[in-house]
Design a protein around this motif. Structure first.
Motif, mmCIF file in Angstrom:
data_model
loop_
_atom_site.group_PDB
_atom_site.id
_atom_site.type_symbol
_atom_site.label_atom_id
_atom_site.label_comp_id
_atom_site.label_asym_id
_atom_site.label_seq_id
_atom_site.Cartn_x
_atom_site.Cartn_y
_atom_site.Cartn_z
ATOM 1 N N UNK A 138 -2.702 28.590 -1.050
ATOM 2 C CA UNK A 138 -1.302 28.580 -1.486
ATOM 3 C C UNK A 138 -0.416 29.340 -0.497
ATOM 4 N N UNK A 139 -0.902 30.488 -0.030
ATOM 5 C CA UNK A 139 -0.125 31.318 0.890
ATOM 6 C C UNK A 139 0.123 30.586 2.208
ATOM 7 N N UNK A 169 0.858 -1.181 0.000
ATOM 8 C CA UNK A 169 0.000 0.000 0.000
ATOM 9 C C UNK A 169 0.899 1.237 0.000
ATOM 10 N N UNK A 170 0.790 2.027 -1.046
ATOM 11 C CA UNK A 170 1.647 3.216 -1.223
ATOM 12 C C UNK A 170 0.902 4.460 -0.751
ATOM 13 N N UNK A 171 1.582 5.275 0.067
ATOM 14 C CA UNK A 171 0.966 6.465 0.670
ATOM 15 C C UNK A 171 1.817 7.719 0.483
ATOM 16 N N UNK A 172 2.563 7.786 -0.598
ATOM 17 C CA UNK A 172 3.467 8.928 -0.800
ATOM 18 C C UNK A 172 2.680 10.190 -1.121
ATOM 19 N N UNK A 173 3.386 11.314 -1.101
ATOM 20 C CA UNK A 173 2.764 12.600 -1.363
ATOM 21 C C UNK A 173 2.148 12.641 -2.763
ATOM 22 N N UNK A 174 1.176 13.534 -2.953
ATOM 23 C CA UNK A 174 0.416 13.591 -4.202
ATOM 24 C C UNK A 174 1.181 14.314 -5.317
ATOM 25 N N UNK A 175 2.348 13.801 -5.636
ATOM 26 C CA UNK A 175 3.144 14.356 -6.737
ATOM 27 C C UNK A 175 3.530 13.214 -7.669
ATOM 28 N N UNK A 187 -1.230 21.124 2.798
ATOM 29 C CA UNK A 187 -0.339 20.803 1.677
ATOM 30 C C UNK A 187 -0.948 19.702 0.808
ATOM 31 N N UNK A 188 -1.559 18.709 1.456
ATOM 32 C CA UNK A 188 -2.223 17.634 0.705
ATOM 33 C C UNK A 188 -3.441 18.165 -0.040
ATOM 34 N N UNK A 189 -4.177 19.069 0.602
ATOM 35 C CA UNK A 189 -5.329 19.693 -0.059
ATOM 36 C C UNK A 189 -4.873 20.412 -1.330
ATOM 37 N N UNK A 190 -3.790 21.178 -1.218
ATOM 38 C CA UNK A 190 -3.292 21.933 -2.369
ATOM 39 C C UNK A 190 -2.833 20.991 -3.477
ATOM 40 N N UNK A 191 -2.068 19.946 -3.137
ATOM 41 C CA UNK A 191 -1.629 18.980 -4.143
ATOM 42 C C UNK A 191 -2.838 18.392 -4.873
ATOM 43 N N UNK A 192 -3.863 18.032 -4.111
ATOM 44 C CA UNK A 192 -5.038 17.360 -4.684
ATOM 45 C C UNK A 192 -5.823 18.284 -5.609
ATOM 46 N N UNK A 210 -11.711 24.348 -10.356
ATOM 47 C CA UNK A 210 -10.726 23.708 -9.485
ATOM 48 C C UNK A 210 -9.519 24.615 -9.205
ATOM 49 N N UNK A 211 -9.624 25.888 -9.545
ATOM 50 C CA UNK A 211 -8.503 26.807 -9.310
ATOM 51 C C UNK A 211 -8.223 26.915 -7.815
ATOM 52 N N UNK A 212 -6.989 26.615 -7.370
ATOM 53 C CA UNK A 212 -6.689 26.690 -5.936
ATOM 54 C C UNK A 212 -6.832 28.110 -5.404
#
Length: 287
Positions: free
Chosen positions: A264-265, A88-94, A239-244, A257-259
């Motif tokens: 971001x700030x 099960x892989x749980x790495x960051x959303x990149x 940070x996860x919210x922003x990646x997603x 879907x514009x962040x």
């Protein structure tokens, strides 16, 4: 047949929860991350989480935390995953990070090993394309905190086989969970809706329509939600919210879907939520 050995890649919030849940259900776990420092922190957090969980389940006979931890091997070496029946892989959303991880897993693990991506938004079909076993790739989107959430969003990639789905459901059953199977689409069901909700809630704060506590209170008192969208954002990690939301923006090319610039700030400032000690709340005190 019971799955005995499970690899867990990534010792962040989700990886810690998955590893703990597996160890508590008598699985042998191999938890892998990039540094000993991260793994040492994970070990302490798992031990604390088990004790905290036992405090709230006084009527149940709690297993010694050390016995549970003994079932988890902490390592920076992917080589140990060669004995895993399921990973099960749980790495960051990149994507660049995930692509590299799956290349390593594909080379090390036996051909029959199933890979599950615990991802918030990245396409399972795309992940499958980074391996030579696309039929054995599935999405398993766990909810936080993992040991306390009985339901998992499962995602079928284009090539995911029925056998892989059956194996994943069996593992979830062994963990005391159920899975709801959906088709592959960026954000799937939960995050395609949730990330929009959270992002729009942050716009409300930026536009000074309401305060943090007022936004959350409306969702809790008017709709019966256990947590408001901004409390949820702090729990997940900004940070996860922003990646997603960036993945959704890139995938659909849709301005909805514009962040939010405020999101971001806050991420740039290191205000990630609970895991950093500061987000929209600081120990339940609104900013």
């Amino acid at each position: 047949m019971k799955i005995q050995v499970v690899g867990v890649v990534g010792a962040g919030v989700m990886g810690i929860g998955v590893a703990q849940n597996l160890a508590q259900t008598s699985h042998q776990v191999i938890l892998v991350d990039i540094s000993e420092e991260i793994l040492d922190k994970a070990k302490k957090e798992i031990k604390n989480n088990i004790r905290f969980q036992g405090f709230f389940n006084k009527n149940e006979k709690a297993e010694n935390p050390d016995n549970i931890l003994h079932r988890i091997k902490f390592s920076t070496n992917y080589k140990f995953l060669e004995s895993a029946e399921f990973v099960i892989e749980n790495a960051t959303e990149k994507w660049d990070i995930k692509k590299e991880i799956y290349a390593q897993l594909d080379a090390i693990c036996p051909p029959e090993t199933v890979f599950a991506a615990n991802t918030s938004a990245i396409s399972i079909t795309r992940i499958g394309s980074a391996t030579k076993r696309a039929d054995k790739i599935i999405g398993m989107h766990f909810m936080n905190p993992v040991p306390m959430k009985p339901m998992v969003e499962m995602i079928r990639g284009y090539h995911t086989s029925d056998e892989t789905i059956s194996t994943a459901k069996e593992l979830l059953a062994q963990m005391g969970k159920e899975g709801i199977l959906v088709n592959d689409s960026p954000g799937f069901v939960s995050n395609r809706v949730l990330m929009l909700t959270i992002n729009e809630a942050i716009f409300l704060i930026q536009d000074q329509v309401a305060s943090v506590s007022e936004v959350d209170r409306i969702f809790k008192t008017c709709f019966g939600h256990k947590m408001g969208p901004l409390e949820t954002a702090d729990l997940i990690g900004l940070d996860t919210i922003l990646f997603s939301i960036e993945v959704l923006y890139e995938s659909f090319n849709d301005s909805k879907y514009r962040p939010c610039p405020l999101l971001k700030k806050m991420v740039d400032a290191g205000l990630y939520g609970r895991k950093s000690g500061q987000g929209f709340y600081t120990y339940n005190r609104a900013i």
